[in-house]
Design an enzyme around this catalytic site. Sequence first.
Site, mmCIF file in Angstrom:
data_model
loop_
_atom_site.group_PDB
_atom_site.id
_atom_site.type_symbol
_atom_site.label_atom_id
_atom_site.label_comp_id
_atom_site.label_asym_id
_atom_site.label_seq_id
_atom_site.Cartn_x
_atom_site.Cartn_y
_atom_site.Cartn_z
ATOM 1 N N SER A 260 18.987 -14.734 -26.036
ATOM 2 C CA SER A 260 19.943 -15.861 -26.611
ATOM 3 C C SER A 260 21.159 -15.881 -25.662
ATOM 4 C CB SER A 260 20.297 -15.506 -27.924
ATOM 5 O OG SER A 260 21.410 -16.235 -28.554
ATOM 6 N N TYR B 225 22.766 -9.466 -34.627
ATOM 7 C CA TYR B 225 21.983 -10.372 -33.838
ATOM 8 C C TYR B 225 22.235 -10.335 -32.184
ATOM 9 C CZ TYR B 225 19.498 -14.286 -32.218
ATOM 10 O OH TYR B 225 18.714 -15.281 -31.433
#
Length: 252
Positions: free
Chosen positions: A143, A156
Amino acid sequence: MGRLDGKAAIVTGAAQGIGAVYARALAAEGASVCVSDILDTAAVVEEIGAIGGNAIANSADVGDPDACAAMVAETVAAFGSADILVTNAAVFATLERRSFLEIGAAEWDQVMAVNTRGVFNCIKAAVPAMKERGYGKIINISSSTIYSGVPLMLHYVASKGAVDAMTKALARELGDSGIRINTIAPGFTMSDRIEAQRDRLEFYVNLSLNARSIKREQLPDDLVGTLVYLASPDSDFVTGQAIVVDGGMVVH
Ligand SMILES: NC(=O)c1ccc[n+]([C@@H]2O[C@H](COP(=O)([O-])OP(=O)(O)OC[C@H]3O[C@@H](n4cnc5c(N)ncnc54)[C@H](O)[C@@H]3O)[C@@H](O)[C@H]2O)c1
């Protein structure tokens, strides 16, 4: 003729969202695809069949090493090989954004178990089949949050940072086996579940849009060109790399 004719691919987390787009894109390039998710993947398998492709459904929880081994075995049994692995499954769109002070140990462990250990489990399961043929393509999905330091989802961001780190170290362990491993780091993308929460997430949608060099919303299809490139022989001398696909928000 497709760029992935004769290849077999596994895409995890592919029942919906970006994973389903990846599975359809690989099939459109001629790959046979194992469409894997804890959710029902029948619709994606059917869509691939409808465009003349080959696909099987699989329900592996990536947190379970035995289920990952079975996923690879079923792929090899159906298609004769497992050449491409896309580790897309993650706890992401269902996560609540909250201060790290409010993230409990159980939630932290769940995100790590799927997003980091799940990637490790899938790679460990797929590599023996790739080694046997002396060729493989592993595409990890991290990400752009790991580069921009996005707040309020520390578990995350940490889990995806570990994916990037694994890619680099594994490139060195796997290079002599003919296995290439790279990472795609997507920017904030209007996947199915993100689109469904557009009202709640409007602040982040606009924040990302305005921070990009190319000022428009990012769509799942924006990731397909890089995915197919990394899955195809075009990238056979590329390994251990992270490609940020985010419209030029992060530049590194
Ligand atoms: N959409 C974005 O803005 C964005 C940005 C950067 C990175 N990503 C990454 O791209 C990927 C796809 O994103 P998305 O928006 O489609 O996410 P999503 O949350 O909608 O989809 C994730 C998929 O993974 C599956 N999954 C979850 N836990 C699993 C498990 N234990 N075993 C197997 N499958 C499991 C879910 O069922 C779901 O289908 C994720 O890895 C995400 O972290 C997304």
